[in-house]
Design a protein around this motif. Sequence first.
Motif, PDB file in Angstrom:
ATOM      1  N   LEU A 172       8.244 -13.891   4.233  1.00 19.36           N
ATOM      2  CA  LEU A 172       6.921 -13.789   3.618  1.00 19.36           C
ATOM      3  C   LEU A 172       6.669 -12.363   3.147  1.00 19.36           C
ATOM      4  CD1 LEU A 172       4.152 -15.233   3.096  1.00 19.36           C
ATOM      5  CD2 LEU A 172       3.427 -14.226   5.275  1.00 19.36           C
ATOM      6  N   HIS A 173       6.253 -12.238   1.907  1.00 20.51           N
ATOM      7  CA  HIS A 173       5.995 -10.924   1.325  1.00 20.51           C
ATOM      8  C   HIS A 173       4.876 -11.053   0.302  1.00 20.51           C
ATOM      9  CE1 HIS A 173       6.924  -6.853  -0.069  1.00 20.51           C
ATOM     10  NE2 HIS A 173       6.653  -7.324  -1.263  1.00 20.51           N
ATOM     11  N   PHE A 174       3.915 -10.141   0.372  1.00 18.29           N
ATOM     12  CA  PHE A 174       2.818 -10.110  -0.586  1.00 18.29           C
ATOM     13  C   PHE A 174       2.972  -8.921  -1.517  1.00 18.29           C
ATOM     14  CE2 PHE A 174       0.011 -12.056   2.939  1.00 18.29           C
ATOM     15  CZ  PHE A 174       0.360 -13.336   2.573  1.00 18.29           C
ATOM     16  N   ASP A 175       2.650  -9.143  -2.784  1.00 13.94           N
ATOM     17  CA  ASP A 175       2.579  -8.068  -3.764  1.00 13.94           C
ATOM     18  C   ASP A 175       1.138  -7.967  -4.216  1.00 13.94           C
ATOM     19  OD1 ASP A 175       5.357  -7.321  -3.993  1.00 13.94           O
ATOM     20  OD2 ASP A 175       5.668  -9.260  -4.978  1.00 13.94           O
ATOM     21  N   LEU A 176       0.548  -6.789  -4.049  1.00 22.77           N
ATOM     22  CA  LEU A 176      -0.829  -6.562  -4.452  1.00 22.77           C
ATOM     23  C   LEU A 176      -0.913  -6.458  -5.970  1.00 22.77           C
ATOM     24  CD1 LEU A 176      -3.756  -5.985  -3.521  1.00 22.77           C
ATOM     25  CD2 LEU A 176      -3.141  -3.550  -3.553  1.00 22.77           C
ATOM     26  N   ILE A 177      -1.805  -7.233  -6.555  1.00 25.65           N
ATOM     27  CA  ILE A 177      -2.046  -7.162  -7.986  1.00 25.65           C
ATOM     28  C   ILE A 177      -3.183  -6.178  -8.250  1.00 25.65           C
ATOM     29  CG2 ILE A 177      -2.763  -8.467 -10.030  1.00 25.65           C
ATOM     30  CD1 ILE A 177      -1.410 -10.932  -8.652  1.00 25.65           C
ATOM     31  N   ARG A 178      -4.302  -6.386  -7.546  1.00 31.44           N
ATOM     32  CA  ARG A 178      -5.418  -5.437  -7.624  1.00 31.44           C
ATOM     33  C   ARG A 178      -6.435  -5.771  -6.556  1.00 31.44           C
ATOM     34  NH1 ARG A 178      -9.925  -7.579 -11.211  1.00 31.44           N
ATOM     35  NH2 ARG A 178      -9.122  -9.576 -11.881  1.00 31.44           N
ATOM     36  N   SER A 179      -7.373  -4.858  -6.367  1.00 28.82           N
ATOM     37  CA  SER A 179      -8.470  -5.091  -5.438  1.00 28.82           C
ATOM     38  C   SER A 179      -9.767  -4.668  -6.118  1.00 28.82           C
ATOM     39  CB  SER A 179      -8.266  -4.314  -4.138  1.00 28.82           C
ATOM     40  OG  SER A 179      -8.279  -2.922  -4.391  1.00 28.82           O
ATOM     41  N   THR A 180     -10.846  -5.285  -5.694  1.00 22.46           N
ATOM     42  CA  THR A 180     -12.171  -4.939  -6.211  1.00 22.46           C
ATOM     43  C   THR A 180     -13.135  -4.851  -5.040  1.00 22.46           C
ATOM     44  OG1 THR A 180     -12.803  -7.241  -6.564  1.00 22.46           O
ATOM     45  CG2 THR A 180     -11.778  -6.111  -8.415  1.00 22.46           C
ATOM     46  N   ALA A 181     -14.173  -4.060  -5.220  1.00 22.78           N
ATOM     47  CA  ALA A 181     -15.186  -3.898  -4.179  1.00 22.78           C
ATOM     48  C   ALA A 181     -16.454  -4.621  -4.591  1.00 22.78           C
ATOM     49  CB  ALA A 181     -15.466  -2.419  -3.953  1.00 22.78           C
ATOM     50  N   GLY A 182     -17.089  -5.252  -3.619  1.00 20.82           N
ATOM     51  CA  GLY A 182     -18.377  -5.891  -3.824  1.00 20.82           C
ATOM     52  C   GLY A 182     -19.364  -5.312  -2.828  1.00 20.82           C
ATOM     53  N   GLU A 207      -0.333  -7.980  15.394  1.00 16.82           N
ATOM     54  CA  GLU A 207      -1.488  -7.229  15.883  1.00 16.82           C
ATOM     55  C   GLU A 207      -2.038  -6.296  14.809  1.00 16.82           C
ATOM     56  OE1 GLU A 207      -3.114  -8.196  18.547  1.00 16.82           O
ATOM     57  OE2 GLU A 207      -1.515  -9.678  18.721  1.00 16.82           O
ATOM     58  N   ASP A 208      -1.161  -5.728  13.985  1.00 17.06           N
ATOM     59  CA  ASP A 208      -1.614  -4.897  12.867  1.00 17.06           C
ATOM     60  C   ASP A 208      -2.368  -5.760  11.853  1.00 17.06           C
ATOM     61  OD1 ASP A 208      -1.998  -2.647  11.278  1.00 17.06           O
ATOM     62  OD2 ASP A 208       0.041  -2.654  10.475  1.00 17.06           O
ATOM     63  N   ILE A 209      -1.854  -6.942  11.576  1.00 13.92           N
ATOM     64  CA  ILE A 209      -2.529  -7.870  10.666  1.00 13.92           C
ATOM     65  C   ILE A 209      -3.917  -8.194  11.199  1.00 13.92           C
ATOM     66  CG2 ILE A 209      -2.524 -10.226   9.751  1.00 13.92           C
ATOM     67  CD1 ILE A 209       0.624 -10.011   9.852  1.00 13.92           C
ATOM     68  N   LEU A 210      -3.991  -8.584  12.464  1.00 12.22           N
ATOM     69  CA  LEU A 210      -5.262  -8.988  13.059  1.00 12.22           C
ATOM     70  C   LEU A 210      -6.256  -7.841  13.177  1.00 12.22           C
ATOM     71  CD1 LEU A 210      -3.879 -11.414  15.749  1.00 12.22           C
ATOM     72  CD2 LEU A 210      -5.425 -12.032  13.878  1.00 12.22           C
ATOM     73  N   SER A 211      -5.779  -6.609  13.168  1.00 11.44           N
ATOM     74  CA  SER A 211      -6.688  -5.463  13.277  1.00 11.44           C
ATOM     75  C   SER A 211      -7.635  -5.362  12.080  1.00 11.44           C
ATOM     76  CB  SER A 211      -5.899  -4.156  13.430  1.00 11.44           C
ATOM     77  OG  SER A 211      -5.303  -3.766  12.196  1.00 11.44           O
ATOM     78  N   HIS A 212      -7.342  -6.058  11.014  1.00  9.49           N
ATOM     79  CA  HIS A 212      -8.185  -6.039   9.825  1.00  9.49           C
ATOM     80  C   HIS A 212      -9.305  -7.081   9.880  1.00  9.49           C
ATOM     81  CE1 HIS A 212      -4.478  -4.057   8.457  1.00  9.49           C
ATOM     82  NE2 HIS A 212      -5.322  -3.329   7.758  1.00  9.49           N
ATOM     83  N   TYR A 213      -9.391  -7.819  10.969  1.00  9.39           N
ATOM     84  CA  TYR A 213     -10.342  -8.926  11.077  1.00  9.39           C
ATOM     85  C   TYR A 213     -11.202  -8.779  12.327  1.00  9.39           C
ATOM     86  CZ  TYR A 213      -7.265 -10.939   7.589  1.00  9.39           C
ATOM     87  OH  TYR A 213      -6.523 -11.142   6.452  1.00  9.39           O
ATOM     88  N   SER A 214     -12.410  -9.328  12.282  1.00 13.27           N
ATOM     89  CA  SER A 214     -13.309  -9.309  13.434  1.00 13.27           C
ATOM     90  C   SER A 214     -12.926 -10.416  14.416  1.00 13.27           C
ATOM     91  CB  SER A 214     -14.764  -9.489  12.975  1.00 13.27           C
ATOM     92  OG  SER A 214     -14.930 -10.773  12.402  1.00 13.27           O
ATOM     93  N   ALA A 253      -6.817  -2.211   0.724  1.00 18.02           N
ATOM     94  CA  ALA A 253      -5.908  -3.229   0.181  1.00 18.02           C
ATOM     95  C   ALA A 253      -4.458  -2.871   0.491  1.00 18.02           C
ATOM     96  CB  ALA A 253      -6.119  -3.377  -1.320  1.00 18.02           C
ATOM     97  N   LYS A 254      -4.103  -1.614   0.336  1.00 20.69           N
ATOM     98  CA  LYS A 254      -2.729  -1.199   0.628  1.00 20.69           C
ATOM     99  C   LYS A 254      -2.413  -1.381   2.104  1.00 20.69           C
ATOM    100  CE  LYS A 254       0.651   2.543   0.230  1.00 20.69           C
ATOM    101  NZ  LYS A 254       1.480   1.844   1.173  1.00 20.69           N
ATOM    102  N   LEU A 255      -3.339  -0.994   2.983  1.00 16.31           N
ATOM    103  CA  LEU A 255      -3.113  -1.162   4.421  1.00 16.31           C
ATOM    104  C   LEU A 255      -2.983  -2.635   4.786  1.00 16.31           C
ATOM    105  CD1 LEU A 255      -5.606   1.462   5.899  1.00 16.31           C
ATOM    106  CD2 LEU A 255      -3.102   1.586   5.888  1.00 16.31           C
ATOM    107  N   ALA A 273       0.377  -4.317   6.255  1.00 12.63           N
ATOM    108  CA  ALA A 273       0.369  -4.980   7.560  1.00 12.63           C
ATOM    109  C   ALA A 273       1.024  -6.353   7.462  1.00 12.63           C
ATOM    110  CB  ALA A 273      -1.059  -5.104   8.087  1.00 12.63           C
ATOM    111  N   TRP A 274       0.636  -7.132   6.469  1.00 16.48           N
ATOM    112  CA  TRP A 274       1.245  -8.458   6.297  1.00 16.48           C
ATOM    113  C   TRP A 274       2.743  -8.343   6.035  1.00 16.48           C
ATOM    114  CZ3 TRP A 274       0.033 -13.204   7.538  1.00 16.48           C
ATOM    115  CH2 TRP A 274      -1.306 -13.499   7.809  1.00 16.48           C
ATOM    116  N   ASN A 275       3.144  -7.410   5.205  1.00 15.13           N
ATOM    117  CA  ASN A 275       4.565  -7.274   4.881  1.00 15.13           C
ATOM    118  C   ASN A 275       5.389  -6.767   6.063  1.00 15.13           C
ATOM    119  OD1 ASN A 275       4.213  -8.348   2.343  1.00 15.13           O
ATOM    120  ND2 ASN A 275       4.038  -6.369   1.338  1.00 15.13           N
ATOM    121  N   SER A 276       4.736  -6.121   7.012  1.00 18.74           N
ATOM    122  CA  SER A 276       5.440  -5.661   8.215  1.00 18.74           C
ATOM    123  C   SER A 276       5.654  -6.799   9.209  1.00 18.74           C
ATOM    124  CB  SER A 276       4.643  -4.545   8.904  1.00 18.74           C
ATOM    125  OG  SER A 276       3.527  -5.084   9.606  1.00 18.74           O
TER     126      SER A 276
END
Length: 87
Positions: A68-78, A20-27, A7-9, A13-16
């Motif tokens: 554009l800036h995102f603030d992480l509230i929390r993350s959960t795993a499934g 290409e860093d953003i897209l690296s998180h996706y298939s 979640a932090k990464l 990435a989005w805040n940077s």
Amino acid sequence: MNHQEFAKLWVDAWNSHDLEDILSHYSEDIEITTPMIVLATGGKESSLKGKKAVREYWRTALEKFPDLHFDLIRSTAGVDSVALFYK
């Protein structure tokens, strides 16, 4: 890597605004659906499939919204998934 680290990464990435860093998180077969795509395409489509299409959409969005800036509230795993709550 645990979901908090991911979640932090992802947010960093989005805040940077490094596309290409953003897209690296996706298939390669990423698919996104959002009402914002309808606005961006003039009502032609609401979903995009594949990194090439998503790259162009996000490139335009990042140029249009340079603060554009995102603030992480929390993350959960499934099961084989992670959900991020952000504003």
